[in-house]
Design a protein around this motif. Structure first.
Motif, PDB file in Angstrom:
ATOM      1  N   GLY A  15      13.282 -21.909  12.716  1.00  0.00           N
ATOM      2  CA  GLY A  15      13.181 -21.633  11.287  1.00  0.00           C
ATOM      3  C   GLY A  15      12.141 -20.571  11.002  1.00  0.00           C
ATOM      4  O   GLY A  15      11.063 -20.551  11.615  1.00  0.00           O
ATOM      5  N   TYR A  16      12.473 -19.675  10.068  1.00  0.00           N
ATOM      6  CA  TYR A  16      11.554 -18.616   9.650  1.00  0.00           C
ATOM      7  C   TYR A  16      11.488 -18.636   8.122  1.00  0.00           C
ATOM      8  O   TYR A  16      12.512 -18.477   7.448  1.00  0.00           O
ATOM      9  CB  TYR A  16      12.025 -17.243  10.128  1.00  0.00           C
ATOM     10  N   PHE A  17      10.286 -18.856   7.579  1.00  0.00           N
ATOM     11  CA  PHE A  17      10.073 -18.850   6.139  1.00  0.00           C
ATOM     12  C   PHE A  17       9.363 -17.538   5.802  1.00  0.00           C
ATOM     13  O   PHE A  17       8.153 -17.413   6.017  1.00  0.00           O
ATOM     14  CB  PHE A  17       9.199 -20.033   5.715  1.00  0.00           C
ATOM     15  N   ALA A  18      10.096 -16.551   5.319  1.00  0.00           N
ATOM     16  CA  ALA A  18       9.533 -15.224   5.077  1.00  0.00           C
ATOM     17  C   ALA A  18       9.334 -15.002   3.576  1.00  0.00           C
ATOM     18  O   ALA A  18      10.280 -15.093   2.794  1.00  0.00           O
ATOM     19  CB  ALA A  18      10.447 -14.135   5.634  1.00  0.00           C
ATOM     20  N   LEU A  19       8.087 -14.735   3.200  1.00  0.00           N
ATOM     21  CA  LEU A  19       7.724 -14.507   1.792  1.00  0.00           C
ATOM     22  C   LEU A  19       7.266 -13.074   1.602  1.00  0.00           C
ATOM     23  O   LEU A  19       6.496 -12.542   2.410  1.00  0.00           O
ATOM     24  CB  LEU A  19       6.587 -15.447   1.375  1.00  0.00           C
ATOM     25  N   ALA A  20       7.737 -12.429   0.542  1.00  0.00           N
ATOM     26  CA  ALA A  20       7.256 -11.092   0.195  1.00  0.00           C
ATOM     27  C   ALA A  20       5.829 -11.213  -0.332  1.00  0.00           C
ATOM     28  O   ALA A  20       5.582 -11.895  -1.323  1.00  0.00           O
ATOM     29  CB  ALA A  20       8.159 -10.465  -0.865  1.00  0.00           C
ATOM     30  N   THR A  21       4.865 -10.567   0.340  1.00  0.00           N
ATOM     31  CA  THR A  21       3.451 -10.728  -0.041  1.00  0.00           C
ATOM     32  C   THR A  21       2.712  -9.397  -0.010  1.00  0.00           C
ATOM     33  O   THR A  21       1.557  -9.331   0.411  1.00  0.00           O
ATOM     34  CB  THR A  21       2.742 -11.730   0.888  1.00  0.00           C
ATOM     35  N   GLU A  22       3.356  -8.327  -0.450  1.00  0.00           N
ATOM     36  CA  GLU A  22       2.675  -7.036  -0.504  1.00  0.00           C
ATOM     37  C   GLU A  22       1.504  -7.091  -1.487  1.00  0.00           C
ATOM     38  O   GLU A  22       1.590  -7.742  -2.529  1.00  0.00           O
ATOM     39  CB  GLU A  22       3.663  -5.945  -0.941  1.00  0.00           C
ATOM     40  N   ILE A  23       0.411  -6.399  -1.160  1.00  0.00           N
ATOM     41  CA  ILE A  23      -0.757  -6.387  -2.031  1.00  0.00           C
ATOM     42  C   ILE A  23      -1.366  -4.988  -2.024  1.00  0.00           C
ATOM     43  O   ILE A  23      -1.231  -4.234  -1.050  1.00  0.00           O
ATOM     44  CB  ILE A  23      -1.795  -7.440  -1.575  1.00  0.00           C
ATOM     45  N   PHE A  24      -2.042  -4.634  -3.109  1.00  0.00           N
ATOM     46  CA  PHE A  24      -2.571  -3.283  -3.254  1.00  0.00           C
ATOM     47  C   PHE A  24      -4.095  -3.270  -3.282  1.00  0.00           C
ATOM     48  O   PHE A  24      -4.714  -2.579  -4.090  1.00  0.00           O
ATOM     49  CB  PHE A  24      -2.001  -2.629  -4.520  1.00  0.00           C
ATOM     50  N   ASP A  25      -4.694  -4.074  -2.415  1.00  0.00           N
ATOM     51  CA  ASP A  25      -6.139  -4.042  -2.229  1.00  0.00           C
ATOM     52  C   ASP A  25      -6.465  -4.576  -0.838  1.00  0.00           C
ATOM     53  O   ASP A  25      -5.562  -4.954  -0.083  1.00  0.00           O
ATOM     54  CB  ASP A  25      -6.873  -4.835  -3.324  1.00  0.00           C
ATOM     55  N   ARG A 139      -3.869   5.664   7.617  1.00  0.00           N
ATOM     56  CA  ARG A 139      -3.072   5.139   6.509  1.00  0.00           C
ATOM     57  C   ARG A 139      -3.675   5.504   5.165  1.00  0.00           C
ATOM     58  O   ARG A 139      -2.957   5.729   4.188  1.00  0.00           O
ATOM     59  CB  ARG A 139      -2.921   3.627   6.653  1.00  0.00           C
ATOM     60  N   ARG A 140      -5.002   5.574   5.084  1.00  0.00           N
ATOM     61  CA  ARG A 140      -5.666   5.995   3.845  1.00  0.00           C
ATOM     62  C   ARG A 140      -5.291   7.445   3.505  1.00  0.00           C
ATOM     63  O   ARG A 140      -5.122   7.805   2.338  1.00  0.00           O
ATOM     64  CB  ARG A 140      -7.177   5.893   4.003  1.00  0.00           C
ATOM     65  N   LEU A 141      -5.174   8.273   4.539  1.00  0.00           N
ATOM     66  CA  LEU A 141      -4.827   9.683   4.320  1.00  0.00           C
ATOM     67  C   LEU A 141      -3.335   9.871   4.035  1.00  0.00           C
ATOM     68  O   LEU A 141      -2.953  10.766   3.280  1.00  0.00           O
ATOM     69  CB  LEU A 141      -5.214  10.508   5.554  1.00  0.00           C
ATOM     70  N   GLU A 145      -2.315   5.529  -3.558  1.00  0.00           N
ATOM     71  CA  GLU A 145      -2.631   4.238  -4.170  1.00  0.00           C
ATOM     72  C   GLU A 145      -1.348   3.486  -4.506  1.00  0.00           C
ATOM     73  O   GLU A 145      -0.306   4.071  -4.772  1.00  0.00           O
ATOM     74  CB  GLU A 145      -3.448   4.444  -5.454  1.00  0.00           C
ATOM     75  N   ASN A 146      -1.442   2.154  -4.483  1.00  0.00           N
ATOM     76  CA  ASN A 146      -0.330   1.270  -4.846  1.00  0.00           C
ATOM     77  C   ASN A 146       0.868   1.391  -3.907  1.00  0.00           C
ATOM     78  O   ASN A 146       2.017   1.177  -4.308  1.00  0.00           O
ATOM     79  CB  ASN A 146       0.109   1.501  -6.300  1.00  0.00           C
ATOM     80  N   VAL A 147       0.596   1.723  -2.667  1.00  0.00           N
ATOM     81  CA  VAL A 147       1.577   1.610  -1.585  1.00  0.00           C
ATOM     82  C   VAL A 147       0.965   0.663  -0.561  1.00  0.00           C
ATOM     83  O   VAL A 147      -0.122   0.915  -0.041  1.00  0.00           O
ATOM     84  CB  VAL A 147       1.887   2.985  -0.950  1.00  0.00           C
ATOM     85  N   GLY A 148       1.646  -0.416  -0.271  1.00  0.00           N
ATOM     86  CA  GLY A 148       1.065  -1.486   0.530  1.00  0.00           C
ATOM     87  C   GLY A 148       0.542  -1.054   1.887  1.00  0.00           C
ATOM     88  O   GLY A 148      -0.432  -1.618   2.390  1.00  0.00           O
ATOM     89  N   PHE A 149       1.175  -0.053   2.499  1.00  0.00           N
ATOM     90  CA  PHE A 149       0.762   0.363   3.841  1.00  0.00           C
ATOM     91  C   PHE A 149      -0.623   1.014   3.857  1.00  0.00           C
ATOM     92  O   PHE A 149      -1.205   1.206   4.919  1.00  0.00           O
ATOM     93  CB  PHE A 149       1.794   1.332   4.425  1.00  0.00           C
TER      94      PHE A 149
END
Length: 229
Positions: A15-25, A139-141, A145-149
């Motif tokens: 079983g795999y319980f996958a939740l979308a959890t992107e965050i911008f900080d 990744r900072r470069l 802003e507001n892109v999860g990666f």
């Protein structure tokens, strides 16, 4: 909620319980919740109980946090064991981001005045790794802003030191919703029994989920289910 059942013959059910959890900080809220879910829930309010129940059903649990999702895994010996473990898995219903859990699992100052905590210690190793430092800088470069990666999903040490239980609770309330959840089951699954378990699960969290519109039920259920062979 989306449910995917892969009908695969064999002795194990995965079983795999996958939740979308992107965050911008860089607060580390997704990563800390991954740890805190194993500290208990409304139905099972004790640390480590999920793992103990799973082991009695010949099962094992694990989890990981990625940039765009958090996944919890459950491997069991057959559907009967999977059913028992699945009934005790309430990630969406979790209320384990209390102050005590944050103190031990996220960050605290120990008796010798040193920063400590399970998540903090884990990220201390990551943040002081040369490859990880270059990766975060790249990744900072690369990403605006507001892109999860762009962000460190695991949390930076300076952010973990000031992360509060209220902030984690707010992220849990926003992201740990059935609409953000995809459940994948691989093995020999009793689909009718599975749907009954999901109905009971949904009834238990109706007071906690956020509704943008009235639930449209099909056959008494609002679960979208896909079956593959």
């Amino acid at each position: 909620m989306h449910v995917v059942v892969v009908d695969q013959k064999g002795p194990k059910v995965q079983g795999y319980f996958a939740l979308a959890t992107e965050i911008f900080d860089d607060s580390g809220s997704p990563h800390t919740l991954e740890h805190l879910v194993f500290m208990g829930s409304k139905s099972y309010q004790y640390k480590g109980l999920l793992d103990k129940l799973s082991s009695r059903a010949y099962s094992n649990t694990n989890a990981w946090t990625a940039t765009d999702h958090t996944a919890y895994t459950l491997d069991t010996a057959g559907w009967k064991a999977s059913r028992k473990s699945f009934q005790s898995t309430r990630a969406c219903h979790s209320t384990n981001s209390h102050g005590r859990g944050c103190y031990t699992e996220v960050h605290h100052i120990d008796g010798e005045g040193n920063d400590a905590g399970v998540v903090y210690s884990e990220m201390q190793g990551v943040q002081n790794n040369g490859g990880e430092i270059m990766d975060l800088r790249a990744r900072r470069l690369l990403y605006p802003e507001n892109v999860g990666f762009r962000y460190e999903t695991g949390g930076l040490m300076e952010n973990l030191r000031v992360l509060t239980a209220d902030r984690i609770r707010a992220f849990h309330k926003e992201m740990y919703q059935p609409k953000n959840l995809c459940l994948v089951l691989v093995g020999e699954v009793d689909e009718n029994h599975l749907l009954q378990i999901l109905d009971d699960f949904e009834d238990g969290i109706l007071g906690d989920i956020q509704h943008q519109m009235p639930i449209q039920r099909y056959g008494g259920r609002d679960i979208r289910m896909t079956r593959t062979c």
